[in-house]
Design an enzyme around this catalytic site. Structure first.
Site, PDB file in Angstrom:
ATOM      1  N   HIS A  13       0.873  -1.190   0.000  1.00  0.00           N
ATOM      2  CA  HIS A  13       0.000   0.000   0.000  1.00  0.00           C
ATOM      3  C   HIS A  13       0.903   1.230   0.000  1.00  0.00           C
ATOM      4  O   HIS A  13       1.455   1.602   1.030  1.00  0.00           O
ATOM      5  CB  HIS A  13      -0.905   0.007   1.235  1.00  0.00           C
ATOM      6  N   HIS A  15       1.673   5.327  -1.662  1.00  0.00           N
ATOM      7  CA  HIS A  15       1.326   6.518  -2.442  1.00  0.00           C
ATOM      8  C   HIS A  15       2.598   7.102  -3.046  1.00  0.00           C
ATOM      9  O   HIS A  15       3.506   7.508  -2.304  1.00  0.00           O
ATOM     10  CB  HIS A  15       0.656   7.576  -1.551  1.00  0.00           C
ATOM     11  N   ARG A  17       2.277   9.521  -5.666  1.00  0.00           N
ATOM     12  CA  ARG A  17       1.921  10.829  -6.229  1.00  0.00           C
ATOM     13  C   ARG A  17       2.367  10.940  -7.687  1.00  0.00           C
ATOM     14  O   ARG A  17       2.494   9.943  -8.376  1.00  0.00           O
ATOM     15  CB  ARG A  17       2.528  11.981  -5.391  1.00  0.00           C
ATOM     16  N   ASN A  41      -5.097   7.414  -5.986  1.00  0.00           N
ATOM     17  CA  ASN A  41      -5.792   8.663  -5.639  1.00  0.00           C
ATOM     18  C   ASN A  41      -5.001   9.895  -6.074  1.00  0.00           C
ATOM     19  O   ASN A  41      -4.643  10.745  -5.281  1.00  0.00           O
ATOM     20  CB  ASN A  41      -6.134   8.724  -4.141  1.00  0.00           C
ATOM     21  N   LYS A  95      -9.013  -0.154  -5.908  1.00  0.00           N
ATOM     22  CA  LYS A  95      -9.078   0.446  -4.574  1.00  0.00           C
ATOM     23  C   LYS A  95     -10.364   1.235  -4.403  1.00  0.00           C
ATOM     24  O   LYS A  95     -10.629   2.168  -5.167  1.00  0.00           O
ATOM     25  CB  LYS A  95      -7.868   1.378  -4.382  1.00  0.00           C
ATOM     26  N   HIS A 134     -10.555   1.271   1.680  1.00  0.00           N
ATOM     27  CA  HIS A 134     -10.310   2.209   2.784  1.00  0.00           C
ATOM     28  C   HIS A 134     -11.547   2.122   3.676  1.00  0.00           C
ATOM     29  O   HIS A 134     -12.590   2.687   3.352  1.00  0.00           O
ATOM     30  CB  HIS A 134     -10.097   3.638   2.261  1.00  0.00           C
ATOM     31  N   HIS A 168      -4.734  -0.721   5.711  1.00  0.00           N
ATOM     32  CA  HIS A 168      -4.207  -0.003   6.883  1.00  0.00           C
ATOM     33  C   HIS A 168      -5.102  -0.116   8.114  1.00  0.00           C
ATOM     34  O   HIS A 168      -5.615   0.874   8.621  1.00  0.00           O
ATOM     35  CB  HIS A 168      -3.907   1.466   6.570  1.00  0.00           C
ATOM     36  N   ASP A 240       1.420   2.540   3.556  1.00  0.00           N
ATOM     37  CA  ASP A 240       0.600   3.743   3.411  1.00  0.00           C
ATOM     38  C   ASP A 240       1.478   4.989   3.516  1.00  0.00           C
ATOM     39  O   ASP A 240       1.032   6.029   3.987  1.00  0.00           O
ATOM     40  CB  ASP A 240      -0.547   3.792   4.428  1.00  0.00           C
TER      41      ASP A 240
END
Ligand code: DOR
Ligand code: ZN
Length: 336
Positions: A13, A15, A17, A41, A95, A134, A168, A240
């Site tokens: 998991h 991120h 960007r 995201n 997700k 989530h 998470h 995360d």
């Protein structure tokens, strides 16, 4: 033991960007991890095949010459089976975010009801595409995850062939869910194994520890530690790691996310050693994830040594500057 060798560490998991932030943070994961599940995201979210393929190639460009596989995910919305068939080979999971629950989730699902989501979730089941979730309601902040458990119950029993990953997890209620449904699994972050709400807001407010879901009570952290340290076969590491620019964290209206990518493996080694469980770290960091997702990671051997490492105050590239967890502090294990 003063050294430790890990085979093909995976971050299930992450991120990364985009643009300059991607350039800054991607190498900090790809230097040590063999692969990672990449969260979708972005703004706008990754929800088309074209956007997904283009994002993957930007990631591959950003990782220098490291050996690293980005396992891509799509942002959940209602997708047709034809579309999912066409994109299946490009993705590892989809997700699902409840709308507005966290960073860049405005386009998420307004109401998670098993009837309206059935066409997409049945298609995912049939095609063997896992669902990452989530799991928070928009209730009282400390109860959001607990309140989500009946949604996990409904999803897991209504779609028994769908692999569902509770992302998470932060509560003992979520840990207990693992035994209730064969098709429910979980990722656990580094920070939720280490901190409670006391560390975030019990003294001076610590913006770099503010994240969603918020860290909970001591008994919750203990429940997470129990399954992580014993490498329960249904849990796996997912950092995360969620970088935000320093100015967005140290602000009135602090962005949610803890940036742990550059220190995750070293601090996990320290934590597992402290509890005399180092022999279980390989399963938590890679083997369990391979079994759960049925993936074969790129071969990558990472050596750590027990040697103090001063965590930098920040990582910087161009005009992007990010503060890691444990900035300016000393951790006990280093990369070799
Ligand atoms: O703390 C968080 N940060 N939680 C999330 O769910 C999203 C993430 C982010 O993207 O910043
Ligand atoms: Zn996340």
């Amino acid at each position: 033991m003063d050294t430790l060798t890990l085979q093909s560490p995976l971050d299930m998991h992450l991120h990364l960007r985009d643009e300059q932030m991607l350039q800054l943070v991607a190498p900090l994961t790809s230097q040590t991890f063999s692969g990672a599940i990449i969260m979708p995201n972005l703004v706008p979210p990754v929800d088309t095949k074209e956007a997904l393929i283009a994002y993957k190639s930007r990631i591959l460009q950003a990782i220098d010459d490291h050996q690293f596989e980005p396992f891509m995910t799509l942002f959940f919305k209602e997708y047709s089976k034809e579309f999912l068939e066409s994109v299946k080979d490009e993705i590892t999971a989809i997700k699902l975010y409840p709308a507005g629950i966290t960073t860049n989730s405005e386009g998420g699902v307004e109401s998670i009801d098993v009837i309206s989501l059935a066409p997409t979730l049945n298609a995912m089941s049939e095609l063997g595409i896992p669902l990452c979730v989530h799991g928070e309601t928009n209730g009282f902040v400390m109860d959001r995850e607990k309140e989500f458990m009946n949604i996990y119950d409904a999803l897991a029993s209504e779609f028994p062939d769908l692999t569902i990953i509770m992302e998470h997890i932060t509560t003992k209620e979520a840990v207990d869910m693992l035994d209730r449904h064969d098709n429910l699994y979980a990722t656990i972050t580094l920070h939720h194994l280490l901190i409670t709400l006391d560390d975030v807001a019990g003294g001076m407010l610590q913006p770099h520890l503010f994240c969603k879901p918020i860290a909970k009570r001591y008994e919750d952290r203990d429940a997470l530690l129990e399954v992580a340290l014993n490498a329960h076969p249904k849990v796996m590491f997912g950092s995360d790691s969620a970088p935000h620019p320093q100015h967005a964290k140290e602000a009135c209206g602090c962005a949610a996310g803890v940036f742990t990518a550059p220190i995750a493996l070293q601090v996990l080694a320290e934590l597992f050693e402290k509890h005399d469980k180092l022999e279980n770290l390989q399963k938590f960091i890679s083997d369990n994830a391979c079994d759960i997702y049925n993936i074969k990671p790129l071969k990558k051997e990472i050596k750590l040594k027990k040697y103090p490492f001063e965590v930098p105050a920040y990582y910087k590239k161009g005009d992007q500057q990010v503060v890691p967890m444990y900035a300016n502090q000393t951790i006990q294990w280093s990369l070799m």
